[in-house]
Design a protein around this motif. Sequence first.
Motif, PDB file in Angstrom:
ATOM      1  N   PHE A  93       0.365  -1.081   0.094  1.00 41.13           N
ATOM      2  CA  PHE A  93       0.309   0.264   0.378  1.00 41.13           C
ATOM      3  C   PHE A  93       0.473   1.251  -0.229  1.00 41.13           C
ATOM      4  O   PHE A  93       0.482   1.964  -0.606  1.00 41.13           O
ATOM      5  N   GLN A  94       2.360   1.466   0.360  1.00 39.07           N
ATOM      6  CA  GLN A  94       2.594   1.998   0.224  1.00 39.07           C
ATOM      7  C   GLN A  94       3.145   2.727  -0.520  1.00 39.07           C
ATOM      8  O   GLN A  94       4.071   4.339  -0.683  1.00 39.07           O
ATOM      9  N   ASP A  95       2.704   2.322  -2.066  1.00 33.25           N
ATOM     10  CA  ASP A  95       3.242   2.568  -3.323  1.00 33.25           C
ATOM     11  C   ASP A  95       2.251   2.584  -4.220  1.00 33.25           C
ATOM     12  O   ASP A  95       1.671   2.589  -5.706  1.00 33.25           O
ATOM     13  N   THR A  96       0.898   3.684  -3.506  1.00 34.75           N
ATOM     14  CA  THR A  96      -0.209   3.396  -4.192  1.00 34.75           C
ATOM     15  C   THR A  96      -0.120   4.866  -4.327  1.00 34.75           C
ATOM     16  O   THR A  96       0.524   6.156  -3.612  1.00 34.75           O
ATOM     17  N   ILE A 120      -5.230  -4.371   4.581  1.00 39.09           N
ATOM     18  CA  ILE A 120      -4.030  -3.365   4.006  1.00 39.09           C
ATOM     19  C   ILE A 120      -3.213  -3.157   3.873  1.00 39.09           C
ATOM     20  O   ILE A 120      -2.998  -4.022   5.756  1.00 39.09           O
ATOM     21  N   VAL A 121      -1.956  -3.509   3.328  1.00 37.96           N
ATOM     22  CA  VAL A 121      -0.913  -4.246   3.844  1.00 37.96           C
ATOM     23  C   VAL A 121       0.053  -2.807   3.024  1.00 37.96           C
ATOM     24  O   VAL A 121      -0.103  -3.318   1.890  1.00 37.96           O
ATOM     25  N   GLY A 122       1.462  -2.633   4.499  1.00 40.39           N
ATOM     26  CA  GLY A 122       2.335  -1.594   3.652  1.00 40.39           C
ATOM     27  C   GLY A 122       3.222  -1.232   4.341  1.00 40.39           C
ATOM     28  O   GLY A 122       3.098  -1.224   5.963  1.00 40.39           O
ATOM     29  N   ASP A 123       3.914  -0.714   3.822  1.00 43.82           N
ATOM     30  CA  ASP A 123       5.415  -0.338   4.985  1.00 43.82           C
ATOM     31  C   ASP A 123       6.220   1.067   4.485  1.00 43.82           C
ATOM     32  O   ASP A 123       6.624   1.229   3.547  1.00 43.82           O
ATOM     33  N   PRO A 124       5.587   1.915   5.379  1.00 52.62           N
ATOM     34  CA  PRO A 124       5.898   3.277   4.547  1.00 52.62           C
ATOM     35  C   PRO A 124       7.618   3.353   4.617  1.00 52.62           C
ATOM     36  O   PRO A 124       8.109   4.530   3.208  1.00 52.62           O
ATOM     37  N   PHE A 142      -4.758   8.150   4.178  1.00 55.67           N
ATOM     38  CA  PHE A 142      -5.776   6.607   4.511  1.00 55.67           C
ATOM     39  C   PHE A 142      -5.566   6.039   5.730  1.00 55.67           C
ATOM     40  O   PHE A 142      -6.568   5.745   5.613  1.00 55.67           O
ATOM     41  N   ALA A 143      -4.382   6.134   6.084  1.00 53.23           N
ATOM     42  CA  ALA A 143      -4.381   4.802   7.260  1.00 53.23           C
ATOM     43  C   ALA A 143      -5.140   5.915   8.439  1.00 53.23           C
ATOM     44  O   ALA A 143      -5.566   5.300   9.710  1.00 53.23           O
ATOM     45  N   GLY A 157     -12.396   0.800  11.763  1.00 54.56           N
ATOM     46  CA  GLY A 157     -11.117   0.693  10.981  1.00 54.56           C
ATOM     47  C   GLY A 157     -10.146   0.098  12.309  1.00 54.56           C
ATOM     48  O   GLY A 157     -10.307   0.782  13.547  1.00 54.56           O
ATOM     49  N   HIS A 158      -9.216  -0.353  12.080  1.00 53.38           N
ATOM     50  CA  HIS A 158      -7.872  -1.137  13.372  1.00 53.38           C
ATOM     51  C   HIS A 158      -6.290  -0.913  12.374  1.00 53.38           C
ATOM     52  O   HIS A 158      -6.272  -1.412  11.320  1.00 53.38           O
ATOM     53  N   ALA A 159      -5.546  -0.008  12.857  1.00 54.26           N
ATOM     54  CA  ALA A 159      -4.013  -0.244  12.588  1.00 54.26           C
ATOM     55  C   ALA A 159      -3.292  -1.018  12.996  1.00 54.26           C
ATOM     56  O   ALA A 159      -3.212  -0.511  14.127  1.00 54.26           O
ATOM     57  N   TRP A 160      -2.662  -1.586  12.769  1.00 53.63           N
ATOM     58  CA  TRP A 160      -1.205  -2.374  13.992  1.00 53.63           C
ATOM     59  C   TRP A 160      -0.136  -2.116  12.544  1.00 53.63           C
ATOM     60  O   TRP A 160      -0.030  -2.752  11.964  1.00 53.63           O
ATOM     61  N   LYS A 161       0.554  -1.693  14.073  1.00 55.23           N
ATOM     62  CA  LYS A 161       2.217  -2.223  13.291  1.00 55.23           C
ATOM     63  C   LYS A 161       3.268  -3.298  13.633  1.00 55.23           C
ATOM     64  O   LYS A 161       3.049  -3.403  15.228  1.00 55.23           O
ATOM     65  N   LEU A 162       3.487  -4.088  12.208  1.00 57.11           N
ATOM     66  CA  LEU A 162       3.785  -5.533  13.424  1.00 57.11           C
ATOM     67  C   LEU A 162       5.145  -5.273  12.967  1.00 57.11           C
ATOM     68  O   LEU A 162       5.839  -4.637  12.367  1.00 57.11           O
ATOM     69  N   ARG A 163       5.854  -5.656  14.348  1.00 55.15           N
ATOM     70  CA  ARG A 163       6.825  -5.078  14.675  1.00 55.15           C
ATOM     71  C   ARG A 163       8.544  -5.790  15.162  1.00 55.15           C
ATOM     72  O   ARG A 163       9.522  -6.077  14.618  1.00 55.15           O
TER      73      ARG A 163
END
Length: 195
Positions: A93-96, A120-124, A142-143, A157-163
Amino acid sequence: SKKVSSELKEEIANLAVCLSWYLSNMKYYRPYLLTKLIAVLNDVVPQLQKDLNKLGITSFSDFLSKTARLLKENDIIAEQLRSGIDLLLVDEFQDTSIDQCDIIEILGLQPNRSYPKLFIVGDPKQSIYGWLNADISSYFAFAQKVENFVGPQNMKGHAWKLRSNFRSLPTILQAVENTFSGYMNNVEGLQADFS
């Protein structure tokens, strides 16, 4: 389909070579000259776009912008597409681009409508497609929309940071962090923080 004449192909190629030269040497020009270049491009590009449209030639970015406009202007078509999708998964998603974000929002993030579930999956930190109109500020905006989203039946909606990284050895991850953490600092709308 209509064929592109050899003269038009040659004209487009010559314009591309000229534009490429100007863009690659842009850092050497004064701001005044850049404003002149922008004025020339503002005159040339719309006519070139009209000529290409007459020939039925459409670029990838044209497909995206026309799709976004179609979905914005025609809710019946948007609803038909939504009704055929159970789960909308968007990877990288970082490339949209902004148009892609609009399409995703129309299809998957509409309150009070029957729509698919959105994942949605993305890494800014990995945004590398600016040359294709990918816009990291769109990612962050969008996030935020996802985090603020409230849909039917109080769906949120929820956003999680995967570490956790399971693909690389800890020593490699540490070496990467030691090397790049000082260089990748947050610049609003342009660069994500390394953390």
